[in-house]
Design a protein around this motif. Structure first.
Motif, PDB file in Angstrom:
ATOM      1  N   GLU A  20     -39.101 -39.260 -47.133  1.00  0.00           N
ATOM      2  CA  GLU A  20     -39.988 -40.120 -47.907  1.00  0.00           C
ATOM      3  C   GLU A  20     -40.151 -41.499 -47.294  1.00  0.00           C
ATOM      4  OE1 GLU A  20     -38.287 -40.168 -51.803  1.00  0.00           O
ATOM      5  OE2 GLU A  20     -38.930 -38.115 -52.285  1.00  0.00           O
ATOM      6  N   ARG A  21     -39.116 -42.003 -46.614  1.00  0.00           N
ATOM      7  CA  ARG A  21     -39.146 -43.363 -46.095  1.00  0.00           C
ATOM      8  C   ARG A  21     -39.305 -43.409 -44.569  1.00  0.00           C
ATOM      9  NH1 ARG A  21     -37.294 -46.702 -50.241  1.00  0.00           N
ATOM     10  NH2 ARG A  21     -36.358 -45.538 -51.973  1.00  0.00           N
ATOM     11  N   SER A  22     -39.353 -42.246 -43.932  1.00  0.00           N
ATOM     12  CA  SER A  22     -39.472 -42.167 -42.470  1.00  0.00           C
ATOM     13  C   SER A  22     -38.380 -42.991 -41.792  1.00  0.00           C
ATOM     14  CB  SER A  22     -40.851 -42.648 -42.013  1.00  0.00           C
ATOM     15  OG  SER A  22     -41.869 -41.827 -42.562  1.00  0.00           O
ATOM     16  N   LEU A  23     -37.143 -42.765 -42.239  1.00  0.00           N
ATOM     17  CA  LEU A  23     -35.994 -43.477 -41.687  1.00  0.00           C
ATOM     18  C   LEU A  23     -35.023 -42.473 -41.074  1.00  0.00           C
ATOM     19  CD1 LEU A  23     -35.246 -45.936 -44.647  1.00  0.00           C
ATOM     20  CD2 LEU A  23     -36.422 -46.471 -42.510  1.00  0.00           C
ATOM     21  N   SER A  24     -34.133 -42.968 -40.207  1.00  0.00           N
ATOM     22  CA  SER A  24     -33.068 -42.138 -39.656  1.00  0.00           C
ATOM     23  C   SER A  24     -31.973 -41.962 -40.709  1.00  0.00           C
ATOM     24  CB  SER A  24     -32.473 -42.791 -38.415  1.00  0.00           C
ATOM     25  OG  SER A  24     -31.761 -43.966 -38.775  1.00  0.00           O
ATOM     26  N   ARG A  25     -31.076 -41.041 -40.442  1.00  0.00           N
ATOM     27  CA  ARG A  25     -29.968 -40.814 -41.372  1.00  0.00           C
ATOM     28  C   ARG A  25     -29.144 -42.094 -41.549  1.00  0.00           C
ATOM     29  NH1 ARG A  25     -24.605 -39.294 -41.821  1.00  0.00           N
ATOM     30  NH2 ARG A  25     -24.185 -37.757 -43.473  1.00  0.00           N
ATOM     31  N   GLU A  26     -28.848 -42.744 -40.452  1.00  0.00           N
ATOM     32  CA  GLU A  26     -28.051 -43.971 -40.504  1.00  0.00           C
ATOM     33  C   GLU A  26     -28.768 -45.055 -41.298  1.00  0.00           C
ATOM     34  OE1 GLU A  26     -28.708 -42.208 -37.797  1.00  0.00           O
ATOM     35  OE2 GLU A  26     -26.705 -41.304 -37.562  1.00  0.00           O
ATOM     36  N   GLN A  27     -30.083 -45.167 -41.117  1.00  0.00           N
ATOM     37  CA  GLN A  27     -30.848 -46.175 -41.848  1.00  0.00           C
ATOM     38  C   GLN A  27     -30.874 -45.873 -43.348  1.00  0.00           C
ATOM     39  OE1 GLN A  27     -34.459 -45.712 -39.523  1.00  0.00           O
ATOM     40  NE2 GLN A  27     -34.244 -47.786 -38.656  1.00  0.00           N
ATOM     41  N   VAL A  28     -30.969 -44.596 -43.703  1.00  0.00           N
ATOM     42  CA  VAL A  28     -30.970 -44.222 -45.130  1.00  0.00           C
ATOM     43  C   VAL A  28     -29.622 -44.543 -45.757  1.00  0.00           C
ATOM     44  CG1 VAL A  28     -31.005 -42.274 -46.737  1.00  0.00           C
ATOM     45  CG2 VAL A  28     -32.756 -42.466 -44.971  1.00  0.00           C
ATOM     46  N   ILE A  29     -28.548 -44.202 -45.070  1.00  0.00           N
ATOM     47  CA  ILE A  29     -27.226 -44.493 -45.624  1.00  0.00           C
ATOM     48  C   ILE A  29     -27.037 -45.996 -45.785  1.00  0.00           C
ATOM     49  CG2 ILE A  29     -24.744 -44.397 -45.156  1.00  0.00           C
ATOM     50  CD1 ILE A  29     -25.234 -41.648 -43.877  1.00  0.00           C
ATOM     51  N   GLU A  30     -27.482 -46.761 -44.796  1.00  0.00           N
ATOM     52  CA  GLU A  30     -27.408 -48.229 -44.908  1.00  0.00           C
ATOM     53  C   GLU A  30     -28.218 -48.717 -46.107  1.00  0.00           C
ATOM     54  OE1 GLU A  30     -28.443 -52.240 -42.257  1.00  0.00           O
ATOM     55  OE2 GLU A  30     -28.600 -50.241 -41.365  1.00  0.00           O
ATOM     56  N   PHE A  31     -29.396 -48.124 -46.318  1.00  0.00           N
ATOM     57  CA  PHE A  31     -30.225 -48.483 -47.465  1.00  0.00           C
ATOM     58  C   PHE A  31     -29.519 -48.160 -48.782  1.00  0.00           C
ATOM     59  CE2 PHE A  31     -33.090 -46.536 -50.631  1.00  0.00           C
ATOM     60  CZ  PHE A  31     -33.745 -47.676 -51.081  1.00  0.00           C
ATOM     61  N   LEU A  32     -28.943 -46.974 -48.890  1.00  0.00           N
ATOM     62  CA  LEU A  32     -28.269 -46.563 -50.126  1.00  0.00           C
ATOM     63  C   LEU A  32     -27.058 -47.443 -50.416  1.00  0.00           C
ATOM     64  CD1 LEU A  32     -28.446 -42.681 -49.725  1.00  0.00           C
ATOM     65  CD2 LEU A  32     -29.829 -44.109 -51.247  1.00  0.00           C
ATOM     66  N   LEU A  33     -26.316 -47.776 -49.377  1.00  0.00           N
ATOM     67  CA  LEU A  33     -25.158 -48.645 -49.570  1.00  0.00           C
ATOM     68  C   LEU A  33     -25.590 -50.048 -49.972  1.00  0.00           C
ATOM     69  CD1 LEU A  33     -22.916 -47.565 -46.552  1.00  0.00           C
ATOM     70  CD2 LEU A  33     -22.541 -47.047 -48.974  1.00  0.00           C
ATOM     71  N   SER A  34     -26.650 -50.535 -49.343  1.00  0.00           N
ATOM     72  CA  SER A  34     -27.150 -51.862 -49.685  1.00  0.00           C
ATOM     73  C   SER A  34     -27.616 -51.904 -51.132  1.00  0.00           C
ATOM     74  CB  SER A  34     -28.292 -52.240 -48.745  1.00  0.00           C
ATOM     75  OG  SER A  34     -28.865 -53.473 -49.130  1.00  0.00           O
ATOM     76  N   ARG A  35     -28.301 -50.848 -51.548  1.00  0.00           N
ATOM     77  CA  ARG A  35     -28.791 -50.790 -52.926  1.00  0.00           C
ATOM     78  C   ARG A  35     -27.645 -50.757 -53.930  1.00  0.00           C
ATOM     79  NH1 ARG A  35     -32.853 -45.972 -54.550  1.00  0.00           N
ATOM     80  NH2 ARG A  35     -30.919 -44.769 -54.355  1.00  0.00           N
ATOM     81  N   SER A  36     -26.547 -50.089 -53.568  1.00  0.00           N
ATOM     82  CA  SER A  36     -25.407 -50.006 -54.492  1.00  0.00           C
ATOM     83  C   SER A  36     -24.466 -51.198 -54.360  1.00  0.00           C
ATOM     84  CB  SER A  36     -24.625 -48.713 -54.243  1.00  0.00           C
ATOM     85  OG  SER A  36     -23.951 -48.753 -52.997  1.00  0.00           O
TER      86      SER A  36
END
Length: 261
Positions: A204-220
């Motif tokens: 959905e966000r056209s991101l790499s796995r590492e970028q998604v995990i960084e996003f999820l951690l940042s959000r939490s």
């Protein structure tokens, strides 16, 4: 830490993978015999074999869909027939659909409540007489989605809040019946469900796995993803006499993501 669970009997639902399998393994390492419950018999047998390879305990498996009204009684009967007692119930089975609220149907909500909420209620009802007889306890695995509303988690958040209230109510009954009832709210935990969340966000966000995990951690607001074994360790502690004065507690195991009181 020696938790004194040797020879106890635990029934764990949703034990075929992820958090449920990790909880079962941790209880086995502490010497508890296990009744493993889930829908996937093949996966249950794999977990049971891994437990037997790791710990000198007995295991039995019971394949069931806990959305079915009669399934809880049958699961508890499997445990008590196999071991003659039941000391610990871990309610863990259940996943709810994430989606835009306006795309969710009545059936989606009914299914979410059927497995997780009603499954926990029925398992509690079926296990209670045995837990009362042995001064046993219940650990409900819920989720930090209960702590705040989320646009894409309208079913899961509602179900989880209901289970937290149910936990408190049963803990109140448990004071006089000698049954402890507590709940754990896991945060971001590295399970198959977490992997699916990462993959969905990658698309959905056209991101790499590492970028998604960084996003999820940042959000939490946390620094890492938790491991299923960490939920297993907390469950084993709550199920032990080391936690004998803990009743009706709701414990967030989320790396600090929950900041509300």
């Amino acid at each position: 830490m020696e938790l004194g669970l040797h020879g106890k009997v635990a029934l764990v639902t949703g034990a075929n993978r992820g958090i449920g399998a990790a909880i079962a393994m941790e209880l086995a390492r502490e010497g508890a015999h296990l009744c493993l419950v889930a829908r996937d018999l093949t996966k249950l047998n794999e977990v049971a074999a891994a437990i037997r390879d790791t710990a000198n305990v007995r295991t039995t498996v019971h394949a069931a869909d806990l959305r079915e009204p009669e399934a809880a009684e049958a699961a508890v009967r499997t445990a008590t027939d196999a071991f003659g007692r039941l000391d610990i119930l871990v309610n863990n089975a259940g996943a709810t659909k994430r989606a835009d609220f306006f795309t969710l149907t009545d059936e989606d909500f009914q299914d979410g409540f059927a497995l997780k909420f009603h499954g926990y209620v029925r398992m509690t009802r079926a296990a209670w007489p045995h837990l009362r007889a042995f001064n046993g306890n219940i650990v409900n695995i819920v989720g930090i989605g209960s702590r705040a509303g989320s646009a894409e988690f309208t079913i899961g958040g509602s179900v989880n809040v209901a289970i937290l209230n149910f936990t408190k109510a049963m803990a109140d009954i448990g004071v006089k019946d000698g049954v402890r009832v507590n709940a754990i709210n896991p945060g971001l935990i590295e399970t198959e469900r977490f992997v699916r969340t990462v993959e969905r966000n990658m698309r959905e966000r056209s991101l790499s796995r590492e970028q998604v995990i960084e996003f999820l951690l940042s959000r939490s607001g946390t620094t890492r993803v938790g491991q299923p074994e960490e939920i297993g360790a907390m469950t084993a502690f709550l199920a032990s006499d080391k936690a004998a004065f803990i009743q009706g507690a709701i414990i967030d195991v989320d790396g600090g993501a929950t900041r509300s009181l």
